[in-house]
Design a protein around this motif. Structure first.
Motif, PDB file in Angstrom:
ATOM      1  N   GLY A 257       0.789  -1.210  -0.104  1.00 52.63           N
ATOM      2  CA  GLY A 257       0.180   0.019   0.074  1.00 52.63           C
ATOM      3  C   GLY A 257       0.883   1.183   0.050  1.00 52.63           C
ATOM      4  O   GLY A 257       2.049   1.234   0.493  1.00 52.63           O
ATOM      5  N   SER A 258       0.043   2.366  -0.337  1.00 51.43           N
ATOM      6  CA  SER A 258       0.885   3.494  -0.422  1.00 51.43           C
ATOM      7  C   SER A 258       1.288   4.191   0.929  1.00 51.43           C
ATOM      8  O   SER A 258       0.783   3.607   1.967  1.00 51.43           O
ATOM      9  N   LYS A 259       2.245   5.088   1.325  1.00 50.97           N
ATOM     10  CA  LYS A 259       2.448   5.730   2.617  1.00 50.97           C
ATOM     11  C   LYS A 259       1.226   6.260   3.330  1.00 50.97           C
ATOM     12  O   LYS A 259       1.063   6.195   4.277  1.00 50.97           O
ATOM     13  N   THR A 260       0.332   6.899   2.397  1.00 54.78           N
ATOM     14  CA  THR A 260      -0.827   7.225   3.033  1.00 54.78           C
ATOM     15  C   THR A 260      -1.639   6.325   3.551  1.00 54.78           C
ATOM     16  O   THR A 260      -2.159   6.455   4.677  1.00 54.78           O
ATOM     17  N   ASN A 261      -2.140   5.365   2.867  1.00 49.71           N
ATOM     18  CA  ASN A 261      -2.730   3.941   3.263  1.00 49.71           C
ATOM     19  C   ASN A 261      -2.042   3.263   4.375  1.00 49.71           C
ATOM     20  O   ASN A 261      -2.699   2.880   5.422  1.00 49.71           O
ATOM     21  N   ASN A 262      -0.724   3.265   4.411  1.00 55.73           N
ATOM     22  CA  ASN A 262      -0.163   2.812   5.502  1.00 55.73           C
ATOM     23  C   ASN A 262      -0.009   3.631   6.838  1.00 55.73           C
ATOM     24  O   ASN A 262      -0.232   2.950   7.917  1.00 55.73           O
ATOM     25  N   ASP A 263      -0.084   4.935   6.834  1.00 53.96           N
ATOM     26  CA  ASP A 263      -0.190   6.009   7.819  1.00 53.96           C
ATOM     27  C   ASP A 263      -1.710   5.688   8.367  1.00 53.96           C
ATOM     28  O   ASP A 263      -1.754   5.615   9.530  1.00 53.96           O
ATOM     29  N   LYS A 264      -2.768   5.511   7.612  1.00 56.40           N
ATOM     30  CA  LYS A 264      -4.011   5.173   8.131  1.00 56.40           C
ATOM     31  C   LYS A 264      -3.995   4.006   8.675  1.00 56.40           C
ATOM     32  O   LYS A 264      -4.892   3.829   9.744  1.00 56.40           O
ATOM     33  N   ARG A 265      -3.461   2.989   8.334  1.00 58.48           N
ATOM     34  CA  ARG A 265      -3.384   1.690   8.761  1.00 58.48           C
ATOM     35  C   ARG A 265      -2.856   1.519  10.363  1.00 58.48           C
ATOM     36  O   ARG A 265      -3.319   0.918  11.184  1.00 58.48           O
ATOM     37  N   ARG A 266      -1.461   2.376  10.503  1.00 61.78           N
ATOM     38  CA  ARG A 266      -1.074   2.491  11.805  1.00 61.78           C
ATOM     39  C   ARG A 266      -1.795   3.132  12.648  1.00 61.78           C
ATOM     40  O   ARG A 266      -1.897   2.619  13.960  1.00 61.78           O
ATOM     41  N   LYS A 267      -2.668   4.085  12.308  1.00 62.20           N
ATOM     42  CA  LYS A 267      -3.815   4.858  13.278  1.00 62.20           C
ATOM     43  C   LYS A 267      -4.921   3.760  13.461  1.00 62.20           C
ATOM     44  O   LYS A 267      -5.121   3.809  14.588  1.00 62.20           O
ATOM     45  N   ARG A 268      -5.315   2.840  12.727  1.00 60.31           N
ATOM     46  CA  ARG A 268      -6.231   1.881  13.070  1.00 60.31           C
ATOM     47  C   ARG A 268      -5.757   0.800  14.086  1.00 60.31           C
ATOM     48  O   ARG A 268      -6.055   0.652  14.966  1.00 60.31           O
ATOM     49  N   LEU A 269      -4.302   0.303  13.588  1.00 58.75           N
ATOM     50  CA  LEU A 269      -3.981  -0.605  14.704  1.00 58.75           C
ATOM     51  C   LEU A 269      -3.472   0.051  15.948  1.00 58.75           C
ATOM     52  O   LEU A 269      -3.654  -0.502  16.893  1.00 58.75           O
ATOM     53  N   ALA A 270      -3.393   1.298  16.199  1.00 56.22           N
ATOM     54  CA  ALA A 270      -3.242   1.836  17.429  1.00 56.22           C
ATOM     55  C   ALA A 270      -4.489   1.880  18.241  1.00 56.22           C
ATOM     56  O   ALA A 270      -4.153   2.391  19.534  1.00 56.22           O
TER      57      ALA A 270
END
Length: 335
Positions: A257-270
C-alpha cells in the motif's frame, strides 16, 4: 537450505545413478573469514565435474585434482582442513587467514539421497545424521531450532526451508513473491479466505490456507525465522493478520500500500492492544524503494528488504531513483 545446495544434492544423485563415483563435500567448521557458510555443499564427480561451492575456487581446484587421482574418501567419509598455515591460506586464497574444514562423503546407494530430496522437494524440514566411522546415514524430522552440528564422529546437517513466509492474499503479486521466496530458503504459506482467489490458486507445491488470517497467524506460532506480508489491500483481512503478527517474534512484518494508506493503517492499529514499538515494526509501504512497478519488480523489492532485515543490514528507505523522460530517443533524468 540454500537453493544452490539443493542443486548440489540433485546433481550428486543424478551422477551416481549414471554410474559415476561422486564425493559430497560439506563445510562443517570455519575460522576467520570464510567465503561460504556452514552447511554449504559441493559435489565432485570422478571426471572432475562439480556442482556447488565451498570456497572462492582454489579449494575446489585442489579437491577436483585429488578426487581425479582417487586420493580422497574412498570407502568412508573423511575430514580435510584447508588454511591451517599462512602458506596454505595464501595458496587457497582464503581471506583474512580463514580456515575451512570439510567432511567428504563418498556417495553410495545407502546414502539415502533420493529420500532426502523427496522430503526437501515437499518443502519439509529434515535433519540428516552421517556416522563418519561407518558411513551410514539416517534421517529425522527437522525442527526450526535445528542447526549443523559436528563432533568429529557424527555430522548433523539440516535440509529444507529454514525460514517461513506467510502471505496474506492469493493474487498475482503473491505468485511471484511465493516462487521467488522458495529459492531463498522460505517455506511459503498463502492465506486467503476469499473463494474467488483461493479457488484460482494453482501452484501445487505451495500451501493455500482458507482460514481467516488472524487464525492462521496464531496457528503458525511465528518465531524469529518467520515473516508475514499482507497483500490484499483489504483492511478486514490485512489488519487482523498484522495485529497478531506484530505481537509475535517474526523478524519481518510488512504491508502493501501507499504511504498514505499505511499511515491510516497505523492509526487503525493504534486503536487496539498494540504498543507504539510494535506498530513501529511494520514495514509499510513494504519493500525497498527501487522504483518497482510491476508485480515481479515489487516482489524483488519486498524480498530485498526481507533479506536486508534478515542479515542485519541497514538500508536507507529514502533512496529513490530519479525519474526519466524520453527526449530525442534518450532517457533524461529529471531533477
Amino acid at each position: 537450505m540454500d537453493s544452490v545446495d539443493l542443486e548440489v544434492l540433485r546433481s550428486a544423485t543424478t551422477w551416481f545413478k549414471a554410474g559415476h563415483a561422486v564425493i559430497l563435500a560439506t563445510v562443517v567448521k570455519t575460522w576467520g573469514s570464510a567465503p561460504r557458510p556452514l552447511g554449504a555443499m559441493l559435489a565432485i564427480r570422478d571426471d572432475g565435474q562439480v556442482s556447488g561451492s565451498v570456497s572462492g575456487g582454489c579449494v575446489e581446484d585442489d579437491l577436483i585434482e585429488r578426487v581425479q587421482k582417487q586420493q580422497l574418501a574412498g570407502d568412508k567419509p573423511e575430514v580435510v582442513t584447508y588454511g591451517v598455515s599462512k602458506e596454505q591460506a595464501d595458496r587457497f586464497r582464503l581471506p583474512c587467514g580463514g580456515t575451512l574444514q570439510l567432511v567428504l562423503e563418498p556417495v553410495k546407494a545407502s546414502a539415502g539421497l533420493d529420500e532426502l530430496l523427496g522430503i526437501i522437494e515437499r518443502h519439509e524440514l529434515v535433519a540428516r545424521y552421517l556416522d563418519l566411522e561407518t558411513g551410514i546415514s539416517r534421517l529425522e524430522r527437522g525442527r526450526w531450532s535445528d542447526a549443523l552440528e559436528f563432533d568429529a564422529k557424527v555430522l548433523k546437517t539440516v535440509h529444507g526451508p529454514r525460514w517461513r513466509l506467510l502471505l496474506i492474499g492469493a493474487a498475482q503479486l503473491s505468485r511471484y513473491l511465493a516462487q521467488m521466496a522458495q529459492a531463498l530458503d522460505y517455506q511459503v504459506t498463502v492465506c486467503d479466505p476469499r473463494d474467488e482467489y483461493a479457488d484460482a490458486w494453482d501452484l501445487a507445491d505451495m500451501r493455500i490456507d482458507r482460514r481467516y488470517p488472524d487464525d492462521v497467524v496464531q496457528a503458525l506460532n511465528l518465531d524469529a525465522h518467520s515473516a508475514v506480508v499482507a497483500l490484499t489491500h483489504d483492511p478486514k483481512l490485512d489488519d487482523i493478520a498484522l495485529l497478531e503478527a506484530l505481537k509475535s517474534p517474526a523478524f519481518y512484518v510488512g504491508a502493501l500500500g501507499s504511504k498514505t494508506n499505511n499511515d491510516k493503517r497505523r492509526k487503525r492499529l493504534a486503536e487496539f492492544d498494540l504498543s507504539a514499538g510494535e506498530i513501529a515494526r511494520l514495514h509499510g509501504p513494504v519493500g525497498l524503494r527501487i522504483g518497482s512497478r510491476t508485480p515481479p519488480e515489487i516482489a524483488v523489492a519486498i524480498l530485498a528488504e526481507m533479506t536486508a532485515v534478515r542479515r542485519g543490514v541497514q538500508v536507507p528507505q529514502s533512496v529513490e531513483p530519479r525519474k526519466a523522460t524520453v527526449e530525442a530517443g534518450c532517457g533524461v533524468p529529471q531533477n
